[in-house]
Enzyme design. Sequence first.
Site, PDB file in Angstrom:
ATOM      1  N   GLU A  89      -5.752   4.191   5.792  1.00  0.00           N
ATOM      2  CA  GLU A  89      -5.363   4.208   4.294  1.00  0.00           C
ATOM      3  C   GLU A  89      -5.925   5.316   3.773  1.00  0.00           C
ATOM      4  O   GLU A  89      -5.022   5.809   2.717  1.00  0.00           O
ATOM      5  CB  GLU A  89      -5.949   2.877   4.015  1.00  0.00           C
ATOM      6  CG  GLU A  89      -5.608   2.607   2.426  1.00  0.00           C
ATOM      7  CD  GLU A  89      -4.290   2.677   2.022  1.00  0.00           C
ATOM      8  OE1 GLU A  89      -3.392   2.459   2.726  1.00  0.00           O
ATOM      9  OE2 GLU A  89      -4.051   3.315   0.774  1.00  0.00           O
ATOM     10  N   SER A 146     -10.900  -0.668   2.516  1.00  0.00           N
ATOM     11  CA  SER A 146     -10.217  -0.917   3.745  1.00  0.00           C
ATOM     12  C   SER A 146      -9.758   0.600   4.269  1.00  0.00           C
ATOM     13  O   SER A 146      -9.143   1.287   3.710  1.00  0.00           O
ATOM     14  CB  SER A 146      -8.738  -1.763   3.595  1.00  0.00           C
ATOM     15  OG  SER A 146      -9.273  -2.914   3.057  1.00  0.00           O
ATOM     16  N   ARG A 189       0.695  -1.249   0.132  1.00  0.00           N
ATOM     17  CA  ARG A 189      -0.096  -0.095   0.060  1.00  0.00           C
ATOM     18  C   ARG A 189       0.834   1.434  -0.015  1.00  0.00           C
ATOM     19  O   ARG A 189       0.594   2.388   0.615  1.00  0.00           O
ATOM     20  CB  ARG A 189      -0.866  -0.004   1.054  1.00  0.00           C
ATOM     21  CG  ARG A 189      -2.058  -0.786   1.236  1.00  0.00           C
ATOM     22  CD  ARG A 189      -2.946  -0.677   0.111  1.00  0.00           C
ATOM     23  NE  ARG A 189      -4.154  -1.372   0.271  1.00  0.00           N
ATOM     24  CZ  ARG A 189      -4.422  -2.796  -0.314  1.00  0.00           C
ATOM     25  NH1 ARG A 189      -3.201  -3.469  -0.893  1.00  0.00           N
ATOM     26  NH2 ARG A 189      -5.570  -3.391  -0.164  1.00  0.00           N
TER      27      ARG A 189
HETATM   28  N1  EPU Z   1     -11.293 -10.918   9.601  1.00  0.00           N
HETATM   29  C1  EPU Z   1     -11.983 -10.737  10.951  1.00  0.00           C
HETATM   30  N2  EPU Z   1     -13.071  -9.956  10.755  1.00  0.00           N
HETATM   31  C2  EPU Z   1     -13.577  -9.290   9.644  1.00  0.00           C
HETATM   32  C3  EPU Z   1     -13.091  -9.599   8.327  1.00  0.00           C
HETATM   33  C4  EPU Z   1     -11.842 -10.364   8.373  1.00  0.00           C
HETATM   34  O1  EPU Z   1     -11.586 -11.261  11.875  1.00  0.00           O
HETATM   35  O2  EPU Z   1     -14.555  -8.600   9.922  1.00  0.00           O
HETATM   36  C5  EPU Z   1      -9.980 -11.649   9.290  1.00  0.00           C
HETATM   37  C6  EPU Z   1     -10.346 -13.135   8.973  1.00  0.00           C
HETATM   38  O3  EPU Z   1      -9.541 -13.821   9.666  1.00  0.00           O
HETATM   39  C7  EPU Z   1      -9.848 -13.139   7.531  1.00  0.00           C
HETATM   40  C8  EPU Z   1      -8.462 -12.101   7.541  1.00  0.00           C
HETATM   41  O4  EPU Z   1      -9.272 -10.903   8.604  1.00  0.00           O
HETATM   42  O5  EPU Z   1      -9.159 -14.387   7.082  1.00  0.00           O
HETATM   43  C9  EPU Z   1      -8.469 -11.215   6.327  1.00  0.00           C
HETATM   44  O6  EPU Z   1      -9.492 -10.569   5.793  1.00  0.00           O
HETATM   45  P1  EPU Z   1      -9.829 -10.484   3.977  1.00  0.00           P
HETATM   46  O7  EPU Z   1      -9.581 -11.616   3.574  1.00  0.00           O
HETATM   47  O8  EPU Z   1     -11.134  -9.721   3.937  1.00  0.00           O
HETATM   48  O9  EPU Z   1      -8.452  -9.450   3.955  1.00  0.00           O
HETATM   49  P2  EPU Z   1      -7.997  -8.070   4.546  1.00  0.00           P
HETATM   50  O10 EPU Z   1      -6.650  -8.472   4.868  1.00  0.00           O
HETATM   51  O11 EPU Z   1      -8.961  -7.540   5.715  1.00  0.00           O
HETATM   52  C10 EPU Z   1      -7.011  -6.907   2.540  1.00  0.00           C
HETATM   53  C11 EPU Z   1      -6.851  -5.781   1.682  1.00  0.00           C
HETATM   54  C12 EPU Z   1      -8.267  -5.638   0.879  1.00  0.00           C
HETATM   55  C13 EPU Z   1      -8.289  -6.943   0.037  1.00  0.00           C
HETATM   56  C14 EPU Z   1      -8.359  -8.034   0.955  1.00  0.00           C
HETATM   57  C15 EPU Z   1      -8.335  -9.547  -0.074  1.00  0.00           C
HETATM   58  C16 EPU Z   1      -5.843  -3.995   3.164  1.00  0.00           C
HETATM   59  C17 EPU Z   1      -5.753  -3.135   3.901  1.00  0.00           C
HETATM   60  N3  EPU Z   1      -6.954  -4.854   2.468  1.00  0.00           N
HETATM   61  O12 EPU Z   1      -8.134  -7.183   3.292  1.00  0.00           O
HETATM   62  O13 EPU Z   1      -8.255  -4.393   0.166  1.00  0.00           O
HETATM   63  O14 EPU Z   1      -9.614  -6.975  -0.839  1.00  0.00           O
HETATM   64  O15 EPU Z   1      -7.224  -7.962   1.439  1.00  0.00           O
HETATM   65  O16 EPU Z   1      -6.979  -9.564  -0.648  1.00  0.00           O
HETATM   66  O17 EPU Z   1      -4.737  -4.532   2.616  1.00  0.00           O
HETATM   67  C18 EPU Z   1      -8.973  -2.066   0.033  1.00  0.00           C
HETATM   68  O18 EPU Z   1      -7.662  -1.823   0.182  1.00  0.00           O
HETATM   69  O19 EPU Z   1      -9.816  -1.297   0.059  1.00  0.00           O
HETATM   70  C19 EPU Z   1      -9.301  -3.571   0.185  1.00  0.00           C
HETATM   71  C20 EPU Z   1     -10.408  -3.956   0.104  1.00  0.00           C
END
Ligand code: EPU
Length: 336
Positions: free
Chosen positions: A332, A236, A165
């Site tokens: 972000e 995010s 990012r």
């Molecule tokens: N999780 C929770 N609670 C929640 C949601 C998620 O505990 O409400 C935990 C779960 O364990 C899950 C983990 O968080 O396995 C990861 O969640 P997710 O797969 O949704 O990915 P993220 O790390 O929250 C990142 C990016 C997203 C991108 C997803 C998928 C960042 C800041 N965000 O989110 O990007 O779509 O991975 O690769 O790196 C964005 O930047 O706007 C965005 C949506």
Amino acid sequence: MHEILTDYPLDDCNSFGFRARSRLVVRVRSEDDLKSALADPGLANLPRRLIGGGSNIVLSSDFDGVTLLMRIAGRRLVEAHADHWIVEAAAGETWHDFVRWTLEEGYPGLENLALIPGTVGASPVQNIGAYGIELADRFDSLRAFDTTSGSFVTFGREDCAFAYRDSVFKHRPGRYVVTSVRFRLPRPWQPVLTYPDIAATFRDAASVTPEAVFDEIVAVRSRKLPDPARIGNAGSFFQNPIVPAEQHGRLKADHPALGGYPQADGRMKLSAAWLIEQSGFKGTRLGHVGVYDRHALILVNHGGGSAAEIVALATRIKDGVKAKFGVQLVEEPVFL
Ligand code: EPU
């Protein structure tokens, strides 16, 4: 030649849907529009800002200056080589429409990045990433206007200093205006199915098509993330924090369910969504804004919200996560 609009509402130009006006607006439809607007003596002494899709900003108030809205359109195949394609899109193209176009034209490779809101021009700034791919993995070069030298410059991959990012552009706000981006898409296409949610759907990697991956990413994102056209949000809201391995080890001892993604430099990336949910914020509301009930990393405007409310909620979340886990979350979006 650029056209200047006055007292212009920006409500539709930010994905939170916050109400704000700009004293002056220029819709930039070509590189010539950009050059002439930046050279216009009538605009020269005014504060200036650039907005692309408006999906990564928090607009706090009316702006007594000139807002440039990036609207340059165009996309094309630049080169076809035996082992890769080079495709180009102008900065004002909508990211998701561009990704769909590459698949329709037969240049796959961006499908994991489907449905990310925003424009092509903004995509390198925060090095957008999702489902196992970052923009940096598919980036070739970009063209930008350097407002300091007054000339167009080309950035190669190394020049951009991409990281999670992050890029050089994030650290020099206002200096460069990206006008087009070129992508290098490897041939033959190989699916990227490293992300657990996606891997589970495609057990037989040999029969996967780019279109099937695209459809799956769109389905997964639509299930988890709110559509900004219906519920205002900026994706995010916090970055996933990256902490030293020792700190991760100590936290894991206290919280056995804590996950972690090892980084190339030995540190660990934590899930901000998990930290926020465990701190009790998922689905909570503060005034007109809140934490999305299906994904704790997304702050939403339930209608009639303001930047002040978002800042208050973000501060509460940061304080709560810091108190429980000792981890500092970093926002972000850009606050304007
Ligand atoms: N999780 C929770 N609670 C929640 C949601 C998620 O505990 O409400 C935990 C779960 O364990 C899950 C983990 O968080 O396995 C990861 O969640 P997710 O797969 O949704 O990915 P993220 O790390 O929250 C990142 C990016 C997203 C991108 C997803 C998928 C960042 C800041 N965000 O989110 O990007 O779509 O991975 O690769 O790196 C964005 O930047 O706007 C965005 C949506």
